[in-house]
Design a protein around this motif. Structure first.
Motif, PDB file in Angstrom:
ATOM      1  N   TRP A 195       0.834  -1.210   0.000  1.00 24.30           N
ATOM      2  CA  TRP A 195       0.000   0.000   0.000  1.00 24.30           C
ATOM      3  C   TRP A 195       0.867   1.257   0.000  1.00 24.30           C
ATOM      4  O   TRP A 195       0.548   2.247  -0.668  1.00 24.30           O
ATOM      5  CB  TRP A 195      -0.942  -0.001   1.198  1.00 24.30           C
ATOM      6  N   PHE A 196       1.982   1.235   0.744  1.00 22.93           N
ATOM      7  CA  PHE A 196       2.872   2.391   0.737  1.00 22.93           C
ATOM      8  C   PHE A 196       3.493   2.595  -0.645  1.00 22.93           C
ATOM      9  O   PHE A 196       3.700   3.733  -1.086  1.00 22.93           O
ATOM     10  CB  PHE A 196       3.973   2.217   1.793  1.00 22.93           C
ATOM     11  N   MET A 197       3.802   1.490  -1.347  1.00 31.96           N
ATOM     12  CA  MET A 197       4.301   1.618  -2.711  1.00 31.96           C
ATOM     13  C   MET A 197       3.243   2.258  -3.602  1.00 31.96           C
ATOM     14  O   MET A 197       3.532   3.126  -4.437  1.00 31.96           O
ATOM     15  CB  MET A 197       4.689   0.227  -3.233  1.00 31.96           C
ATOM     16  N   MET A 198       1.976   1.844  -3.423  1.00 30.85           N
ATOM     17  CA  MET A 198       0.876   2.441  -4.173  1.00 30.85           C
ATOM     18  C   MET A 198       0.725   3.924  -3.833  1.00 30.85           C
ATOM     19  O   MET A 198       0.412   4.747  -4.699  1.00 30.85           O
ATOM     20  CB  MET A 198      -0.424   1.692  -3.879  1.00 30.85           C
ATOM     21  N   LEU A 199       0.952   4.270  -2.566  1.00 25.47           N
ATOM     22  CA  LEU A 199       0.868   5.664  -2.146  1.00 25.47           C
ATOM     23  C   LEU A 199       1.916   6.510  -2.864  1.00 25.47           C
ATOM     24  O   LEU A 199       1.605   7.586  -3.394  1.00 25.47           O
ATOM     25  CB  LEU A 199       1.057   5.760  -0.634  1.00 25.47           C
ATOM     26  N   VAL A 200       3.157   6.029  -2.893  1.00 23.68           N
ATOM     27  CA  VAL A 200       4.226   6.766  -3.571  1.00 23.68           C
ATOM     28  C   VAL A 200       3.910   6.920  -5.060  1.00 23.68           C
ATOM     29  O   VAL A 200       4.038   8.011  -5.635  1.00 23.68           O
ATOM     30  CB  VAL A 200       5.579   6.054  -3.365  1.00 23.68           C
ATOM     31  N   ALA A 201       3.477   5.834  -5.694  1.00 22.30           N
ATOM     32  CA  ALA A 201       3.141   5.884  -7.115  1.00 22.30           C
ATOM     33  C   ALA A 201       1.966   6.831  -7.363  1.00 22.30           C
ATOM     34  O   ALA A 201       1.958   7.568  -8.367  1.00 22.30           O
ATOM     35  CB  ALA A 201       2.809   4.482  -7.629  1.00 22.30           C
ATOM     36  N   SER A 202       0.996   6.836  -6.457  1.00 21.59           N
ATOM     37  CA  SER A 202      -0.158   7.735  -6.610  1.00 21.59           C
ATOM     38  C   SER A 202       0.254   9.195  -6.460  1.00 21.59           C
ATOM     39  O   SER A 202      -0.239  10.073  -7.187  1.00 21.59           O
ATOM     40  CB  SER A 202      -1.229   7.380  -5.571  1.00 21.59           C
ATOM     41  N   LEU A 203       1.147   9.485  -5.516  1.00 18.73           N
ATOM     42  CA  LEU A 203       1.631  10.851  -5.348  1.00 18.73           C
ATOM     43  C   LEU A 203       2.395  11.315  -6.582  1.00 18.73           C
ATOM     44  O   LEU A 203       2.265  12.474  -7.013  1.00 18.73           O
ATOM     45  CB  LEU A 203       2.518  10.939  -4.104  1.00 18.73           C
ATOM     46  N   ILE A 204       3.197  10.417  -7.158  1.00 17.21           N
ATOM     47  CA  ILE A 204       3.915  10.765  -8.386  1.00 17.21           C
ATOM     48  C   ILE A 204       2.929  11.088  -9.503  1.00 17.21           C
ATOM     49  O   ILE A 204       3.115  12.042 -10.275  1.00 17.21           O
ATOM     50  CB  ILE A 204       4.856   9.620  -8.804  1.00 17.21           C
ATOM     51  N   TRP A 205       1.846  10.301  -9.588  1.00 16.49           N
ATOM     52  CA  TRP A 205       0.832  10.578 -10.602  1.00 16.49           C
ATOM     53  C   TRP A 205       0.182  11.939 -10.375  1.00 16.49           C
ATOM     54  O   TRP A 205       0.032  12.726 -11.312  1.00 16.49           O
ATOM     55  CB  TRP A 205      -0.230   9.492 -10.604  1.00 16.49           C
ATOM     56  N   LEU A 206      -0.197  12.226  -9.125  1.00 19.19           N
ATOM     57  CA  LEU A 206      -0.871  13.488  -8.836  1.00 19.19           C
ATOM     58  C   LEU A 206       0.031  14.694  -9.072  1.00 19.19           C
ATOM     59  O   LEU A 206      -0.441  15.763  -9.486  1.00 19.19           O
ATOM     60  CB  LEU A 206      -1.368  13.490  -7.390  1.00 19.19           C
ATOM     61  N   ILE A 207       1.331  14.525  -8.810  1.00 15.15           N
ATOM     62  CA  ILE A 207       2.260  15.652  -8.921  1.00 15.15           C
ATOM     63  C   ILE A 207       2.866  15.763 -10.319  1.00 15.15           C
ATOM     64  O   ILE A 207       2.895  16.837 -10.921  1.00 15.15           O
ATOM     65  CB  ILE A 207       3.376  15.531  -7.868  1.00 15.15           C
ATOM     66  N   ARG A 208       3.326  14.622 -10.864  1.00 13.26           N
ATOM     67  CA  ARG A 208       4.058  14.642 -12.129  1.00 13.26           C
ATOM     68  C   ARG A 208       3.243  14.164 -13.327  1.00 13.26           C
ATOM     69  O   ARG A 208       3.674  14.332 -14.463  1.00 13.26           O
ATOM     70  CB  ARG A 208       5.318  13.761 -12.009  1.00 13.26           C
ATOM     71  N   ARG A 209       2.089  13.528 -13.079  1.00 10.24           N
ATOM     72  CA  ARG A 209       1.210  13.023 -14.144  1.00 10.24           C
ATOM     73  C   ARG A 209       1.927  12.020 -15.042  1.00 10.24           C
ATOM     74  O   ARG A 209       1.786  12.030 -16.260  1.00 10.24           O
ATOM     75  CB  ARG A 209       0.635  14.167 -14.988  1.00 10.24           C
ATOM     76  N   HIS A 210       2.695  11.123 -14.434  1.00  9.12           N
ATOM     77  CA  HIS A 210       3.365  10.057 -15.181  1.00  9.12           C
ATOM     78  C   HIS A 210       2.457   8.838 -15.205  1.00  9.12           C
ATOM     79  O   HIS A 210       2.127   8.276 -14.158  1.00  9.12           O
ATOM     80  CB  HIS A 210       4.714   9.710 -14.551  1.00  9.12           C
ATOM     81  N   HIS A 211       2.074   8.412 -16.392  1.00 10.19           N
ATOM     82  CA  HIS A 211       1.107   7.337 -16.516  1.00 10.19           C
ATOM     83  C   HIS A 211       1.635   6.004 -15.986  1.00 10.19           C
ATOM     84  O   HIS A 211       0.865   5.199 -15.458  1.00 10.19           O
ATOM     85  CB  HIS A 211       0.667   7.180 -17.979  1.00 10.19           C
ATOM     86  N   VAL A 212       2.921   5.759 -16.121  1.00 12.61           N
ATOM     87  CA  VAL A 212       3.468   4.483 -15.647  1.00 12.61           C
ATOM     88  C   VAL A 212       3.289   4.352 -14.140  1.00 12.61           C
ATOM     89  O   VAL A 212       3.011   3.259 -13.629  1.00 12.61           O
ATOM     90  CB  VAL A 212       4.957   4.343 -16.040  1.00 12.61           C
ATOM     91  N   SER A 213       3.425   5.448 -13.412  1.00 10.94           N
ATOM     92  CA  SER A 213       3.255   5.389 -11.953  1.00 10.94           C
ATOM     93  C   SER A 213       1.818   5.030 -11.586  1.00 10.94           C
ATOM     94  O   SER A 213       1.580   4.232 -10.668  1.00 10.94           O
ATOM     95  CB  SER A 213       3.656   6.722 -11.317  1.00 10.94           C
ATOM     96  N   ALA A 214       0.844   5.595 -12.301  1.00 11.86           N
ATOM     97  CA  ALA A 214      -0.549   5.250 -12.028  1.00 11.86           C
ATOM     98  C   ALA A 214      -0.819   3.784 -12.350  1.00 11.86           C
ATOM     99  O   ALA A 214      -1.528   3.087 -11.599  1.00 11.86           O
ATOM    100  CB  ALA A 214      -1.475   6.148 -12.844  1.00 11.86           C
ATOM    101  N   LEU A 215      -0.257   3.317 -13.454  1.00 16.56           N
ATOM    102  CA  LEU A 215      -0.455   1.918 -13.829  1.00 16.56           C
ATOM    103  C   LEU A 215       0.256   0.988 -12.857  1.00 16.56           C
ATOM    104  O   LEU A 215      -0.225  -0.118 -12.580  1.00 16.56           O
ATOM    105  CB  LEU A 215       0.047   1.691 -15.252  1.00 16.56           C
TER     106      LEU A 215
END
Length: 242
Positions: free
Chosen positions: A69-89
């Motif tokens: 879940w913490f990994m998902m949190l980091v990836a979600s924050l990257i998506w919200l801040i940087r809008r990188h699609h790979v992080s959301a996926l």
């Protein structure tokens, strides 16, 4: 080379392709060695008997349930801040793995707790927070499935991930927050002078390494699948417009 360059799907696919076989092989080797060593070549505990050997499944799965879940949190924050699609996926890909780890932790905890506590379930702080975390995993996956637009789904699931992180923290530190409850303290801790006995400790570390490698391999494989699915969806939309 910037770390953000790997947010490019093409570069991500090219980089992870040769890594997956090695990660999978290392994960399999660690799991086989750790589980066989732990289940067949360690003694029974003087109080818990052979039941203590559930530790080799319960502790690694519980650790990975929270850290996924913490990994998902980091990836979600990257998506919200940087809008990188790979992080959301990647966050989307990690959810089914994390919910499986959480389910394994809940089931093995119940099997372990039944002879020790005299009950399969108790509304213990850590058990309850783990159950809520499991429900958050299910809600996260359901939200992804319910929203057709992938960017909107990524936005809403990222917000849900932020909220669910509270329960991930509670799952990790519930025993420290509340003294009451049946669940024991952490079996492994960097700030404790003593952990479990060495005869259990070393194979347990091998099992944890196996679970970590397995999680990474599964998330990479599922992220690659999500990238392919998005590419296929884009091609289908292009054909419809044509």
């Amino acid at each position: 080379m910037s770390l953000w360059s790997y947010a490019n799907p093409t570069r991500f696919m090219a980089t992870t392709r040769p890594l997956l076989p090695w990660l999978s092989a290392l994960a399999a080797a660690c799991l086989v060695v750790g589980l066989v060593w732990g289940f067949f070549f360690t003694p029974d505990d003087y109080r818990q008997g052979s039941t203590v050997k559930i530790i080799y499944l319960h502790v690694p799965s519980a650790l990975m349930a929270i850290n996924a879940w913490f990994m998902m949190l980091v990836a979600s924050l990257i998506w919200l801040i940087r809008r990188h699609h790979v992080s959301a996926l990647a966050a989307k890909a990690a959810a089914p793995v994390g919910v499986t780890m959480t389910l394994v932790a809940l089931v093995t905890g119940a099997v372990w707790g039944s002879p020790m506590w005299g009950t399969w379930w108790a509304w213990d702080p850590r058990l309850t927070s783990f159950l809520i975390l499991f429900l958050f995993y299910l809600g996260y996956m359901a939200l992804w499935a319910a929203i057709e637009d992938p960017d909107t789904a990524a936005d809403l699931t990222s917000v849900l991930c932020l909220v669910g992180s509270v329960f991930a923290v509670l799952s990790r530190y519930a025993v420290n927050f509340w003294n009451q409850g049946l669940h024991q303290g952490a079996s492994l801790s960097l700030d404790k002078e003593e952990n479990v006995a060495d005869v259990f400790y070393i194979p347990l570390l091998v099992c944890i390494a196996g679970f970590v490698l397995l999680f990474v391999a599964l998330v990479l494989a599922r992220t690659r699948t999500e990238i392919r699915a998005r590419r296929l969806h884009a091609l289908q939309l292009r054909e419809r417009m044509a």
